[in-house]
Design a protein around this motif. Structure first.
Motif, PDB file in Angstrom:
ATOM      1  N   UNK A 152      26.366  -8.069  13.840  1.00 25.73           N
ATOM      2  CA  UNK A 152      24.971  -8.435  14.080  1.00 25.73           C
ATOM      3  C   UNK A 152      24.127  -7.210  14.393  1.00 25.73           C
ATOM      4  N   UNK A 153      24.709  -6.279  15.155  1.00 24.96           N
ATOM      5  CA  UNK A 153      24.003  -5.024  15.454  1.00 24.96           C
ATOM      6  C   UNK A 153      23.776  -4.237  14.175  1.00 24.96           C
ATOM      7  N   UNK A 154      24.817  -4.131  13.365  1.00 23.13           N
ATOM      8  CA  UNK A 154      24.709  -3.383  12.111  1.00 23.13           C
ATOM      9  C   UNK A 154      23.679  -4.001  11.175  1.00 23.13           C
ATOM     10  N   UNK A 155      23.615  -5.336  11.111  1.00 23.00           N
ATOM     11  CA  UNK A 155      22.631  -5.996  10.253  1.00 23.00           C
ATOM     12  C   UNK A 155      21.216  -5.579  10.639  1.00 23.00           C
ATOM     13  N   UNK A 156      20.931  -5.579  11.947  1.00 25.57           N
ATOM     14  CA  UNK A 156      19.591  -5.225  12.406  1.00 25.57           C
ATOM     15  C   UNK A 156      19.299  -3.753  12.137  1.00 25.57           C
ATOM     16  N   UNK A 157      20.289  -2.886  12.302  1.00 26.19           N
ATOM     17  CA  UNK A 157      20.093  -1.465  12.000  1.00 26.19           C
ATOM     18  C   UNK A 157      19.789  -1.290  10.516  1.00 26.19           C
ATOM     19  N   UNK A 158      20.524  -1.990   9.662  1.00 30.95           N
ATOM     20  CA  UNK A 158      20.287  -1.897   8.210  1.00 30.95           C
ATOM     21  C   UNK A 158      18.880  -2.381   7.871  1.00 30.95           C
ATOM     22  N   UNK A 159      18.447  -3.489   8.466  1.00 31.37           N
ATOM     23  CA  UNK A 159      17.082  -3.990   8.218  1.00 31.37           C
ATOM     24  C   UNK A 159      16.042  -2.927   8.579  1.00 31.37           C
ATOM     25  N   UNK A 160      16.205  -2.328   9.746  1.00 31.27           N
ATOM     26  CA  UNK A 160      15.240  -1.323  10.196  1.00 31.27           C
ATOM     27  C   UNK A 160      15.257  -0.092   9.298  1.00 31.27           C
ATOM     28  N   UNK A 161      16.435   0.321   8.879  1.00 24.31           N
ATOM     29  CA  UNK A 161      16.537   1.495   8.012  1.00 24.31           C
ATOM     30  C   UNK A 161      15.956   1.219   6.624  1.00 24.31           C
ATOM     31  N   UNK A 162      16.067  -0.036   6.159  1.00 19.93           N
ATOM     32  CA  UNK A 162      15.442  -0.396   4.887  1.00 19.93           C
ATOM     33  C   UNK A 162      13.923  -0.274   4.998  1.00 19.93           C
ATOM     34  N   UNK A 175      15.235  -4.204  -0.452  1.00 19.21           N
ATOM     35  CA  UNK A 175      14.999  -5.354   0.405  1.00 19.21           C
ATOM     36  C   UNK A 175      16.335  -5.855   0.946  1.00 19.21           C
ATOM     37  N   UNK A 176      16.343  -6.418   2.165  1.00 21.98           N
ATOM     38  CA  UNK A 176      17.596  -6.942   2.718  1.00 21.98           C
ATOM     39  C   UNK A 176      17.967  -8.271   2.084  1.00 21.98           C
ATOM     40  N   UNK A 177      19.197  -8.386   1.635  1.00 28.84           N
ATOM     41  CA  UNK A 177      19.685  -9.617   1.011  1.00 28.84           C
ATOM     42  C   UNK A 177      20.800 -10.206   1.863  1.00 28.84           C
ATOM     43  N   UNK A 178      20.716 -11.499   2.098  1.00 25.27           N
ATOM     44  CA  UNK A 178      21.739 -12.208   2.862  1.00 25.27           C
ATOM     45  C   UNK A 178      22.775 -12.768   1.894  1.00 25.27           C
ATOM     46  N   UNK A 179      24.040 -12.369   2.094  1.00 23.34           N
ATOM     47  CA  UNK A 179      25.142 -12.830   1.250  1.00 23.34           C
ATOM     48  C   UNK A 179      26.067 -13.671   2.118  1.00 23.34           C
ATOM     49  N   UNK A 186      26.538 -11.641   5.566  1.00 20.37           N
ATOM     50  CA  UNK A 186      26.322 -10.209   5.712  1.00 20.37           C
ATOM     51  C   UNK A 186      24.955  -9.867   5.130  1.00 20.37           C
ATOM     52  N   UNK A 187      24.390  -8.759   5.578  1.00 15.90           N
ATOM     53  CA  UNK A 187      23.104  -8.267   5.077  1.00 15.90           C
ATOM     54  C   UNK A 187      23.343  -6.986   4.282  1.00 15.90           C
ATOM     55  N   UNK A 188      22.888  -6.979   3.033  1.00 20.74           N
ATOM     56  CA  UNK A 188      23.052  -5.817   2.161  1.00 20.74           C
ATOM     57  C   UNK A 188      21.697  -5.362   1.622  1.00 20.74           C
ATOM     58  N   UNK A 189      21.554  -4.063   1.340  1.00 19.10           N
ATOM     59  CA  UNK A 189      20.347  -3.597   0.671  1.00 19.10           C
ATOM     60  C   UNK A 189      20.404  -3.959  -0.810  1.00 19.10           C
ATOM     61  N   UNK A 190      19.339  -4.512  -1.334  1.00 20.39           N
ATOM     62  CA  UNK A 190      19.297  -4.904  -2.747  1.00 20.39           C
ATOM     63  C   UNK A 190      18.201  -4.123  -3.468  1.00 20.39           C
ATOM     64  N   UNK A 191      18.507  -3.697  -4.676  1.00 19.85           N
ATOM     65  CA  UNK A 191      17.524  -2.978  -5.493  1.00 19.85           C
ATOM     66  C   UNK A 191      18.052  -2.869  -6.917  1.00 19.85           C
TER      67      UNK A 191
END
Length: 267
Positions: A152-162, A175-179, A186-191
């Motif tokens: 959960x911490x990592x997801x929020x860090x990834x969102x902020x870094x995106x 953009x953050x994608x929920x898989x 999990x939250x992944x960067x999508x592009x």
């Protein structure tokens, strides 16, 4: 691992079982094992091999077969310490890949996956609030809750870094994608821009997220993410102190190495 006298190093080979599956745990307990150590949980359904430590010698070879399930423990040598979470330096995978576009990236997000989480999280959070015991299987469940907080911490860090990445580019390129995988997400960067994905993931390589414990000094920018997560679960750092869980650090992204393709599928 160096030579030693306190623990016994075994290779655990398994299929359709978790590393901490009751079938394995109960068999070891029946043989008098009090401490069973491992550096991480391997995929449940895959054929996996990993190092584990036992505090008792159970023979040079232990094999157990059931319909659809299998595990073996092969003795390697004696070592001076118990294998613990944090000892893992990396994983090597063989993956069957059928008729799909195969794209590789130089870095990968280092999330805990579904075999570590799921229903284990609630059980681990409940045990964390109870009186500590020496029942080592309960530590497995608490480790699952620690992994859940890490994710959960990592997801929020990834969102902020995106958001930061897009602001620097002046365009919403990621953009953050929920898989979702059953009850785990999990939250992944999508592009569509592979170069942007590569640049973004590479930029995360020096960030480490704490596996929460009483000895981990969490910086303020991560405390503002982690503290609400713990509070929502009714958990405090003192709970980890009672269970003597020191915590650790885990990289947010890891480099992907030695990718090879084989002409035949693996079975």
């Amino acid at each position: 691992y160096p030579e030693g006298d306190n623990y016994y190093l075994y290779k655990l080979i398994k299929r359709n079982l978790n590393s901490n599956d009751p079938l394995i745990v109960n068999r070891l307990k029946a043989l008098g094992v009090s401490e069973y150590g491992y550096a991480g949980l391997k995929d449940r359904t895959a054929l996996t091999v990993q190092n584990v430590s036992l505090d008792k010698f159970i023979g040079k070879k232990l094999i157990h077969r059931e319909i659809g399930k299998y595990f073996a423990l092969l003795f390697v040598k004696k070592i001076p310490f118990k294998i613990k979470t944090g000892f893992l330096k990396g994983n090597r995978f063989f993956i069957n890949h059928y008729n799909r576009l195969f794209t590789t990236l130089g870095y990968s997000l280092n999330y805990y996956d579904s075999q570590r989480l799921g229903k284990n999280v609630a059980r681990g959070r409940r045990f964390l609030k109870e009186k500590p015991t020496k029942k080592w299987e309960r530590i497995f469940w608490i480790n699952s809750y620690q992994s859940f907080v890490w994710n959960l911490t990592a997801f929020e860090v990834v969102r902020r870094k995106i958001e930061e990445f897009n602001q620097r580019r002046g365009i919403k390129i990621l953009e953050p994608c929920r898989v979702e995988d059953k009850r785990v997400f999990h939250i992944f960067p999508c592009s569509r821009d592979k170069n942007a994905l590569e640049e973004f993931l590479k930029g995360l390589r020096d960030i480490k997220i704490p596996l929460v414990g009483y000895e981990v000094k969490i910086p303020p920018w991560l405390e503002e993410i982690i503290n609400p997560i713990l509070a929502k679960g009714g958990v405090s750092i003192e709970d980890f102190r009672r269970w003597r869980l020191k915590g650790d650090w885990r990289p947010l992204a890891v480099e992907v190495r030695d990718i090879r393709r084989y002409p035949k599928s693996l079975s």
